[in-house]
Enzyme design. Structure first.
Site, PDB file in Angstrom:
ATOM      1  CG  ASP A  21      -6.048 161.090  37.222  1.00  0.00           C
ATOM      2  OD1 ASP A  21      -5.118 160.342  36.932  1.00  0.00           O
ATOM      3  OD2 ASP A  21      -6.090 161.782  38.265  1.00  0.00           O
ATOM      4  CG  ASP A  23      -4.040 157.712  42.426  1.00  0.00           C
ATOM      5  OD1 ASP A  23      -4.037 157.276  43.566  1.00  0.00           O
ATOM      6  OD2 ASP A  23      -4.026 156.987  41.403  1.00  0.00           O
TER       7      ASP A  23
END
Ligand SMILES: Nc1nc2c(ncn2[C@@H]2O[C@H](COP(=O)(O)O)[C@@H](O)[C@H]2O)c(=O)[nH]1
Ligand SMILES: [Mg+2]
Length: 484
Positions: A21, A23
């Site tokens: 991922d 952020d």
């Protein structure tokens, strides 16, 4: 602290693909700066929307919120629950509720989870929202224009009713608009030094994984332009060459529930090409949207050979495990701080444990005496718990919580595990404070969970110490260079 903790044994040699991922995972946020920036933008938009200008008086308090809180839209309370939905603590506005108040609203201090009624504030993006909910309720409670409605579902001013649900829905809408807005994104990308923390392990980490023949992919909900800015800042402009596949606009958790096609992104313009992508993925290209079904079809992954690293307990970890069958690695940015406070408070914790145990023993003795006396004329009700001990325990628990934040620890409330901690234990195979902590372990080793023994012990002290040590998961982690 640079440690990776284990809930479920994992052999790295069996992992062929590692997904990330972006952020709050590969891109580590400066939370203090980020949260107050979002809070201020949201506050401005709420006032523009028509909420009271009094809101302008509230400034961001980074020491208030804890992740994983539930907002009960019916009663307007922020709740800290355990994994069985027992309420451990509650706040109405900025005020911590008394136990008696909680009991009056929630029989047995329990509330079944109902997605219609509860909003779970799970991510770092929800932190300013949690504090804003508390501020808005505090503000309307203090307002001379509003009084509480008779049914306790909000506020009334003349013929105008403002329910807690409406407050929460307005705020959700505004946060959603803010995080999509050009104003937010352009301020972020123009001030990356302020919002994103660079880690010198970043490039060596991904490079060493690739050298060990792991295939890497990026799967983020952010759009291409935002992703490109953050990733270029952290990894340099050639960042795409570090990954075998790059997916933006992921829309997790939906990504794990549909069979949507991927669309290719024109990396020059940032626009998606018309139609959809067919055929193998190309390194250097960027794909938008898609789904786990299409991803699996394209890569021929089984699921168990994939490790996904993310910070969202629901969207990244639980859904990827349940639907994709992936192995999971949760990033918990608060972890290092939680552990160091936990260690510094060990004496207090052990004392609370001792008192708690004493109270239980008294209760057991009392109920067993009353059970044996049931038929006798002399039957008495169990004696009340030692009040002094109860008060001492509650005071110590409150002090312990305040060491973390006004809403306490992410993982515990006093001695009890929070809902977030329960989810983490169930769904995260591995967890760490920072993704780059994995760089300190050999790529082909195995993670084990230390055996936990629940054998009977004679003394309460021994029992307490066993439990305390087991709860200190850092000591439970074993890493081995050999396969199992
Ligand atoms: N419109 C909204 N965007 C949100 C919200 N919460 C987070 N976000 C954005 O999603 C991505 C997360 O990316 P990932 O790499 O962690 O998958 C990031 O751009 C956030 O700004 C929301 O509630 N509404
Ligand atoms: Mg994330």
């Amino acid at each position: 602290m640079q440690k990776v903790y284990v809930n479920k044994a994992l052999k790295m040699e069996k992992i062929k693909w590692i997904g990330f991922d972006m952020d709050a995972t590969l891109a580590v946020y400066n939370l203090q700066n980020f949260e107050s920036f979002v809070f201020e933008l949201v506050r401005e938009k709420l006032i523009l929307m028509g909420h009271s200008e009094e809101l302008a008086k509230y400034t961001y308090d980074a020491s208030f919120s804890v992740r994983g809180a539930w907002f009960d839209k019916r009663h307007g309370n922020l709740l800290k629950s355990d994994e069985h939905n027992n309420i451990l603590a509650a706040w109405h506005g900025l005020r911590k509720m008394q136990s008696s108040e909680i009991r009056a609203m929630y029989p047995n201090k329990h509330m079944p989870f109902d997605g219609e009624r509860v909003f779970v504030l799970n991510t770092i993006f929800n932190q300013p929202e949690t504090f804003m909910l508390a501020c808005m309720i505090d503000m309307y409670e203090r307002s001379s224009l509003y009084t509480a409605t008779e049914d306790g579902r909000g506020f009334i001013s003349g013929s105008n009713v403002l329910t807690f649900r409406e407050i929460s829905d307005d705020l959700r809408r505004v946060v959603d608009i803010v995080l999509r807005s050009d104003q937010y994104k352009s301020h972020m990308v123009n001030n990356l030094e302020r919002f994103i923390l660079r880690d010198k392990r970043a490039v060596p980490f991904l490079t060493s994984l690739r050298q060990a023949n792991k295939k890497l992919f990026l799967l983020t909900n952010s759009d291409f332009n935002f992703t490109n800015s953050l990733m270029s800042f952290i990894y340099g402009t050639n960042w795409r060459t570090l990954f075998d596949i790059v997916v933006v606009d992921g829309e997790k958790p939906k990504w794990f529930a549909t069979d949507a096609f991927f669309r290719e992104v024109d990396v020059q313009t940032g626009k998606t090409k018309m139609g959809h992508h067919e055929g193998p993925f190309s390194t250097g290209a960027v794909y938008s949207g898609g789904s786990v079904v299409e991803f699996r079809r394209n890569t021929r992954l089984t699921g168990k050979d994939t490790l996904y690293v993310g910070d969202h307990i629901y969207g990244d970890v639980m859904r990827s495990k349940k639907t994709g069958g992936w192995r999971t690695f949760l990033i918990v940015p608060e972890l290092d701080r939680e552990i160091s406070i936990w260690k510094s408070q060990r004496k207090r914790y052990l004392e609370m444990r001792r008192i708690d145990h004493q109270l239980h023993e008294e209760e057991m003795t009392a109920s067993s005496e009353s059970f044996h006396d049931e038929d006798s004329e002399n039957s008495t009700s169990p004696p009340k718990n030692n009040k002094r001990n109860v008060t001492f325990y509650k005071d110590e628990a409150a002090k312990l919580e305040l060491e973390y934040s006004k809403m306490g620890s992410l993982l515990r409330s006093g001695l009890r595990e929070t809902w977030f901690a329960g989810q983490m234990r169930r769904y995260a195979d591995l967890y760490a404070g920072c993704v780059y902590d994995l760089h300190h372990y050999p790529v082909s080793g195995s993670f084990y969970v230390a055996p936990q023994f629940f054998w009977p012990t004679r003394s309460w002290r021994q029992r307490i110490e066993n439990l305390a040590d087991q709860l200190q998961r850092p000591q439970d982690t074993i890493f081995s260079k050999q396969a199992l």
